[in-house]
Design a protein around this motif. Sequence first.
Motif, short mmCIF file in Angstrom:
data_model
loop_
_atom_site.label_atom_id
_atom_site.label_comp_id
_atom_site.label_asym_id
_atom_site.label_seq_id
_atom_site.Cartn_x
_atom_site.Cartn_y
_atom_site.Cartn_z
N GLN A 33 -71.20 11.08 -85.51
CA GLN A 33 -71.69 9.98 -84.93
C GLN A 33 -72.78 10.30 -83.98
OE1 GLN A 33 -71.21 6.85 -85.33
NE2 GLN A 33 -72.40 6.11 -83.22
N HIS A 34 -72.53 11.42 -83.27
CA HIS A 34 -73.50 11.79 -82.04
C HIS A 34 -74.85 12.08 -82.90
CE1 HIS A 34 -75.74 14.34 -79.29
NE2 HIS A 34 -75.10 13.61 -78.22
N ALA A 41 -76.58 -0.15 -88.57
CA ALA A 41 -75.88 -0.58 -89.59
C ALA A 41 -74.46 -0.18 -89.34
CB ALA A 41 -76.36 0.00 -90.86
N VAL A 42 -74.43 1.42 -88.81
CA VAL A 42 -72.91 1.76 -88.56
C VAL A 42 -72.27 0.75 -87.43
CG1 VAL A 42 -71.79 3.80 -87.35
CG2 VAL A 42 -73.47 4.06 -89.36
N ALA A 43 -73.30 0.64 -86.50
CA ALA A 43 -72.52 -0.15 -85.31
C ALA A 43 -72.08 -1.63 -85.81
CB ALA A 43 -73.45 -0.29 -84.05
N ALA A 44 -72.79 -2.34 -86.50
CA ALA A 44 -72.49 -3.59 -87.31
C ALA A 44 -71.14 -3.56 -88.01
CB ALA A 44 -73.67 -4.00 -88.03
N SER A 45 -70.94 -2.40 -88.76
CA SER A 45 -69.74 -2.22 -89.64
C SER A 45 -68.61 -1.59 -88.92
CB SER A 45 -70.32 -1.53 -90.75
OG SER A 45 -70.69 -0.20 -90.70
N LEU A 91 -64.82 6.28 -87.01
CA LEU A 91 -64.59 7.06 -88.30
C LEU A 91 -65.75 8.06 -88.13
CD1 LEU A 91 -63.19 7.71 -91.09
CD2 LEU A 91 -65.51 6.75 -91.95
N LEU A 92 -66.92 8.08 -87.67
CA LEU A 92 -67.81 9.11 -87.85
C LEU A 92 -67.61 10.16 -86.38
CD1 LEU A 92 -70.94 7.66 -88.94
CD2 LEU A 92 -69.26 8.74 -90.24
N ALA A 125 -71.83 19.29 -88.04
CA ALA A 125 -71.20 18.74 -87.03
C ALA A 125 -69.96 18.93 -86.97
CB ALA A 125 -71.14 17.14 -87.33
N THR A 126 -69.12 18.59 -85.55
CA THR A 126 -67.75 19.25 -85.62
C THR A 126 -66.81 18.50 -86.46
OG1 THR A 126 -67.71 17.32 -83.91
CG2 THR A 126 -68.25 19.83 -82.99
#
Length: 197
Positions: free
Chosen positions: A36-37, A51-55, A60-61, A151-152
């Motif tokens: 996500q970061h 798009a990620v924010a809208a859904s 999750l990310l 990513a972590t």
Amino acid sequence: IVTVNCARLLKADHHATNGVVHVIDKVISTTTNSIQHIVETEESLETLRAAVAASDLNSLLESEGQYTLLAPTNEAFEKIPREMLNRILGDPEALRDLLNHHILKSAMCAEAIIAGLTMETLEGTTLDVGCSGEELTLNGKPIIANKDILATNGVVHFVNELLIPDSAKTLFELAQESEVSESMNLFRQAGLSSHLT
């Protein structure tokens, strides 16, 4: 194929008096950011970020787990006809299906993705991996623009084309890509195309 933070394991199990050595092909760097970061800070993922924010997939990310995000760049979104893109962005269900089609259930470094592999997405669909020369292909297209951003909670590969699942398409869009495209022309001539869109 075994990888360590996306570095390929070249030679394993060199035993020493005080331990064991494994030879890898690159230096391992520290990983501190979630998927996500990465989406939030990368300029070329601005449309994906919205798009990620809208859904509502932010949680999750950034959650614990191991995922692979095939992150469509701004360029990927720009390749889609504006009318189709606006329809998907305005339909929460289609948008979630689209994004889940770009997330794999496990962390897959590029070294470990081999031709002939079929990978399952979070949506429950599959992506076919092949190769064109030395380039990896997804569903027959060499679209991976930048790979192995660690990513972590997994790994991110940038893709320069959207992978649109059938569930995010209208009947008309599906038919245009299939063996019934001629029938679609008849529907259009009869003034019935609005029912399919």
